[in-house]
Design an enzyme around this catalytic site. Structure first.
Site, PDB file in Angstrom:
ATOM      1  N   LYS A  73      -3.724 -12.173  11.679  1.00  0.00           N
ATOM      2  CA  LYS A  73      -3.943 -13.541  11.193  1.00  0.00           C
ATOM      3  C   LYS A  73      -3.492 -14.574  12.230  1.00  0.00           C
ATOM      4  O   LYS A  73      -4.104 -15.652  12.349  1.00  0.00           O
ATOM      5  CB  LYS A  73      -3.206 -13.736   9.867  1.00  0.00           C
ATOM      6  CG  LYS A  73      -3.803 -12.870   8.765  1.00  0.00           C
ATOM      7  CD  LYS A  73      -2.913 -12.786   7.558  1.00  0.00           C
ATOM      8  CE  LYS A  73      -3.501 -11.905   6.476  1.00  0.00           C
ATOM      9  NZ  LYS A  73      -2.548 -11.592   5.410  1.00  0.00           N
ATOM     10  N   GLU A  77       0.842  -1.199   0.000  1.00  0.00           N
ATOM     11  CA  GLU A  77       0.000   0.000   0.000  1.00  0.00           C
ATOM     12  C   GLU A  77       0.881   1.255   0.000  1.00  0.00           C
ATOM     13  O   GLU A  77       2.059   1.183   0.358  1.00  0.00           O
ATOM     14  CB  GLU A  77      -0.837   0.032   1.294  1.00  0.00           C
ATOM     15  CG  GLU A  77      -1.665  -1.195   1.553  1.00  0.00           C
ATOM     16  CD  GLU A  77      -2.962  -1.204   0.775  1.00  0.00           C
ATOM     17  OE1 GLU A  77      -3.439  -0.112   0.427  1.00  0.00           O
ATOM     18  OE2 GLU A  77      -3.465  -2.300   0.486  1.00  0.00           O
TER      19      GLU A  77
END
Ligand SMILES: NC(=O)c1ccc[n+]([C@@H]2O[C@H](COP(=O)([O-])OP(=O)(O)OC[C@H]3O[C@@H](n4cnc5c(N)ncnc54)[C@H](OP(=O)(O)O)[C@@H]3O)[C@@H](O)[C@H]2O)c1
Length: 354
Positions: free
Chosen positions: A228, A213
């Protein structure tokens, strides 16, 4: 199966494109006929109990920027409470949460999931933030309302990390998990190691390729991996010790990312026959799992030594030894396949549909 979907970006659109392609085989194999009856984006919603016409939906989004422009089914949203109210009132069997993972403001997604569960809709989430921040409460709410809650796309996208973890925990005891769960950081470390490049140059290349990003903090500071790790730890604990054991949240993870990692550190590792990877680790030896994210050295050529932006998860099992799963950890179509797996699971759960 009537489906409501929040988020019509790369994952939501991939799912909408994939459902008609998979429709015949799903129906033939198990009588499952998924039908999108509501789609939300950040500005509007399109709702039709008979099912939305997907080509027209995509055309409205492309031409007018929002699904709310789809005539005659579109509406524009006026505030943050609109979506939960609409979701609660919808005639839908399953709610899919595919809006952006925003750890700083997860409330819209959490409120949508709660609205769906409390109105007895099964939930599929590919959005990690609600799970990383409120997984114990959401699991409890799902249990209380006797609805299914699936989230296999949150870890590994199309690579079935959570399904594999649950299956392994059924037949053996998982004592440790070490995993590469973020493609951006793996790409940076792999490029630095293979080309002897500097961190800043590789990060710039990753941004140009669309792997990173513009603000890469969530990836390079290890936050994405930590979310995660929390989801994976809870999934394993829920399977092996019962739902109540799934109590980890983000505050339980010790996190060190790879921001500004020195080329010399990778070169010293190489001199020892090792490479550096950003590893999410779950130590399941004790009652309370120890969760960490940190750059670690692993032996070059070992199963976790994966190139480019691949993900890899290595399970250490008490009896069966090591099992490693490698695959792509991102992508709209990849993640859409995880959603379809979850829909199939829900369909096949006894009592989940009549
Ligand atoms: N892409 C992947 O590889 C991948 C892999 C695994 C998991 N995921 C997860 O899947 C989710 C979706 O990812 P994506 O890549 O599809 O994102 P995306 O391309 O940025 O699309 C996000 C969609 O959500 C909509 N949205 C934003 N805020 C909303 C709100 N408050 N209410 C309703 N809709 C809202 C956006 O609306 P507008 O169109 O109006 O902007 C857009 O349609 C994320 O949580 C992501 O972490 C993605």
């Amino acid at each position: 199966m009537r489906i409501a979907l929040v988020g019509f970006g790369s994952v939501g659109r991939a799912l909408a494109a994939m459902l008609p392609v998979r429709a015949e085989s799903l129906y033939r194999a198990m009588g499952l006929a998924p039908r999108l009856v509501a789609v939300f984006d950040s500005r509007g919603a399109a709702i039709s109990e008979n099912g939305l016409e997907l080509a027209a939906l995509a055309a409205a989004k492309d031409s007018r920027g929002t699904v709310g422009a789809l005539a005659p089914h579109g509406i524009m949203l006026s505030g943050p409470n609109d979506a939960p109210t609409l979701i609660r009132d919808l005639h839908a069997d399953v709610f899919i949460e595919a809006s952006p993972s925003n750890l700083a403001s997860p409330l819209p997604a959490i409120n949508n999931i709660k609205a769906a569960m409390s109105s007895r809709k099964h939930v599929v989430s590919v959005n990690k933030a609600p799970l990383a921040l409120a997984m114990p409460a959401l699991l409890e709410l799902a249990r209380h309302n006797r609805v299914e809650f699936r989230y296999s796309g949150t870890v590994g996208a199309g690579t079935p990390v959570l399904d594999t973890a649950r299956r392994l925990a059924q037949g053996d005891r998982i004592t440790r998990i070490r995993a590469i769960l973020n493609g951006t950081t793996n790409f940076i470390l792999w490029k630095m190691a293979t080309e002897g490049a500097e961190y800043a140059a590789v990060l710039a290349e990753a941004q140009k390729l669309g792997y990173a990003e513009t603000d890469p903090s969530t990836d390079i500071d290890g936050i994405d991996t930590a979310t995660k790790v929390v989801i994976l730890a809870n999934a394993v604990l829920a399977q092996s010790r019962g739902g109540a054991a799934a109590r980890s949240t983000m505050t339980d993870v010790r996190v060190h990312g790879i921001r500004n990692i020195e080329k010399s550190r990778l070169q010293q590792a190489a001199a020892r026959g090792n490479i550096v990877k950003l590893i999410g680790e779950i130590d399941l030896e004790s009652d309370k799992p120890a969760l960490t994210v940190s750059p670690q050295e692993i032996a070059a050529g070992s199963p976790l030594d994966t190139p480019r932006n691949l993900n890899a998860v290595q399970f250490t099992l008490q009896s069966a030894g090591e099992v490693t799963l490698v695959g792509r950890g991102a992508g709209g179509p990849e993640t859409a396949t995880a959603i379809i797996r979850d829909l199939v699971d829900i369909w096949n759960t006894p009592g989940a549909h009549e």
